[in-house]
Design a protein around this motif. Structure first.
Motif, PDB file in Angstrom:
ATOM      1  N   ASN A  78      91.882  44.243  36.626  1.00  0.00           N
ATOM      2  CA  ASN A  78      90.506  44.549  36.234  1.00  0.00           C
ATOM      3  C   ASN A  78      89.523  43.484  36.692  1.00  0.00           C
ATOM      4  N   CYS A  79      90.041  42.278  36.959  1.00  0.00           N
ATOM      5  CA  CYS A  79      89.207  41.184  37.430  1.00  0.00           C
ATOM      6  C   CYS A  79      90.103  40.171  38.114  1.00  0.00           C
ATOM      7  N   THR A  80      89.495  39.217  38.788  1.00  0.00           N
ATOM      8  CA  THR A  80      90.256  38.157  39.436  1.00  0.00           C
ATOM      9  C   THR A  80      90.460  36.993  38.451  1.00  0.00           C
ATOM     10  N   LEU A  81      91.355  36.094  38.810  1.00  0.00           N
ATOM     11  CA  LEU A  81      91.557  34.895  38.004  1.00  0.00           C
ATOM     12  C   LEU A  81      90.263  34.101  37.897  1.00  0.00           C
ATOM     13  N   GLU A  82      89.544  34.005  38.988  1.00  0.00           N
ATOM     14  CA  GLU A  82      88.293  33.235  38.996  1.00  0.00           C
ATOM     15  C   GLU A  82      87.257  33.848  38.066  1.00  0.00           C
ATOM     16  N   GLU A  83      87.272  35.164  37.937  1.00  0.00           N
ATOM     17  CA  GLU A  83      86.319  35.835  37.049  1.00  0.00           C
ATOM     18  C   GLU A  83      86.696  35.693  35.584  1.00  0.00           C
ATOM     19  N   ALA A  84      88.001  35.636  35.289  1.00  0.00           N
ATOM     20  CA  ALA A  84      88.456  35.570  33.902  1.00  0.00           C
ATOM     21  C   ALA A  84      88.475  34.146  33.364  1.00  0.00           C
ATOM     22  N   ALA A  85      88.694  33.166  34.243  1.00  0.00           N
ATOM     23  CA  ALA A  85      88.751  31.755  33.820  1.00  0.00           C
ATOM     24  C   ALA A  85      87.323  31.229  33.660  1.00  0.00           C
ATOM     25  N   VAL A  86      86.907  31.054  32.425  1.00  0.00           N
ATOM     26  CA  VAL A  86      85.514  30.704  32.124  1.00  0.00           C
ATOM     27  C   VAL A  86      85.325  29.187  32.184  1.00  0.00           C
ATOM     28  N   PRO A  87      84.335  28.705  32.921  1.00  0.00           N
ATOM     29  CA  PRO A  87      84.079  27.261  32.949  1.00  0.00           C
ATOM     30  C   PRO A  87      83.490  26.771  31.634  1.00  0.00           C
ATOM     31  N   HIS A  88      83.857  25.563  31.252  1.00  0.00           N
ATOM     32  CA  HIS A  88      83.293  24.967  30.045  1.00  0.00           C
ATOM     33  C   HIS A  88      81.802  24.737  30.258  1.00  0.00           C
ATOM     34  N   PRO A  89      80.974  25.011  29.258  1.00  0.00           N
ATOM     35  CA  PRO A  89      79.524  24.894  29.440  1.00  0.00           C
ATOM     36  C   PRO A  89      79.021  23.477  29.638  1.00  0.00           C
ATOM     37  N   LYS A  90      79.817  22.475  29.235  1.00  0.00           N
ATOM     38  CA  LYS A  90      79.342  21.095  29.329  1.00  0.00           C
ATOM     39  C   LYS A  90      80.237  20.195  30.172  1.00  0.00           C
ATOM     40  N   GLN A  91      81.520  20.529  30.296  1.00  0.00           N
ATOM     41  CA  GLN A  91      82.454  19.663  31.002  1.00  0.00           C
ATOM     42  C   GLN A  91      82.898  20.314  32.310  1.00  0.00           C
ATOM     43  N   SER A  92      82.556  19.696  33.422  1.00  0.00           N
ATOM     44  CA  SER A  92      83.012  20.218  34.708  1.00  0.00           C
ATOM     45  C   SER A  92      84.525  20.068  34.826  1.00  0.00           C
ATOM     46  N   ASN A  93      85.127  20.903  35.642  1.00  0.00           N
ATOM     47  CA  ASN A  93      86.576  20.914  35.909  1.00  0.00           C
ATOM     48  C   ASN A  93      87.411  21.499  34.773  1.00  0.00           C
ATOM     49  N   LEU A  94      86.785  21.937  33.696  1.00  0.00           N
ATOM     50  CA  LEU A  94      87.527  22.468  32.553  1.00  0.00           C
ATOM     51  C   LEU A  94      87.253  23.960  32.407  1.00  0.00           C
TER      52      LEU A  94
END
Length: 221
Positions: A78-94
């Protein structure tokens, strides 16, 4: 290549499952905070919630209601891994990849779940898998894609006994890939019970990765 979280040089991209024999050991808090620490060190890190039906990792990561898709959406195409893996709003790389709440563990294809990890390991330096407490079907799903495991326990006798049983269930992994963290360690309590960290190691038969002191100001998930 990079230095492994658990020691030794390993190829970039590894999946580490965080488990406990019982609830209340601070396993989810450990997953969230280690994930944050790795991200702060510059490692792209995915925290994967494998507690199907209950999931609390988003709360521990302060990412409540951030995820629109879960890992079963990726499995279903239904979606890609990149679409489902949500970035943390304040911490990059998480990043957070959450578990479904609308289906049960029995509905998830364990082989398809395992096949997700080569994709994860290509994209992220670390994937920390937050397993559900206990040794049921959710536990076996969580460990199916892992290369290493961290057993989180406290100094309570019941928790140590459960950690020992958990270690036995992790025999699918090489013995040098399973470690223990003693969490919520209170020095006064240890002294009053005449216990030491060596007792915990002897009880579980696992090498010690680290000890986390009790912090009364921190919420436990």
């Amino acid at each position: 290549r990079q230095r492994s979280l658990l020691g030794g040089d390993v190829p970039v991209g590894q999946a580490i499952v965080v488990v406990s024999g019982k609830g209340g050991t601070g396993k989810t808090s450990f997953t969230a905070n280690v994930g944050m620490a790795l991200a702060m060190l510059g490692h792209p890190t995915l925290c994967l919630d494998c507690d199907v039906g209950l999931r609390n990792l988003d709360i521990a990561m302060v990412m409540t209601d951030c995820a629109m898709m879960d890992f079963t959406d990726v499995l279903a195409g239904n979606c890609t891994l990149e679409e489902a893996a949500v970035p943390h709003p304040k911490q990059s790389n998480l990043y957070l990849l959450t578990a479904p709440t609308r289906i049960g563990v029995s509905s998830i294809d364990i082989e398809a779940f395992r096949d997700l990890f080569p994709l994860i390991n290509e994209r992220f330096d670390y994937c920390l898998i937050d397993a559900p407490a206990g040794l049921g079907a959710g536990f076996h799903l969580a460990i199916s894609g892992a290369e290493r495991a961290v057993v989180v326990t406290t100094t309570e006798a019941s928790s140590l006994r459960d950690a020992q049983r958990t270690a036995m269930e992790l025999n699918v992994l090489p013995t040098d890939c399973v470690h223990m963290v003693v969490n919520r360690c209170r020095q006064k309590l240890l002294k009053s019970l005449h216990q030491t960290i060596d007792d915990a190691i002897d009880s579980t038969g696992l090498p010690l990765l680290g000890v986390v002191p009790e912090d009364e100001t921190m919420s436990l998930y």
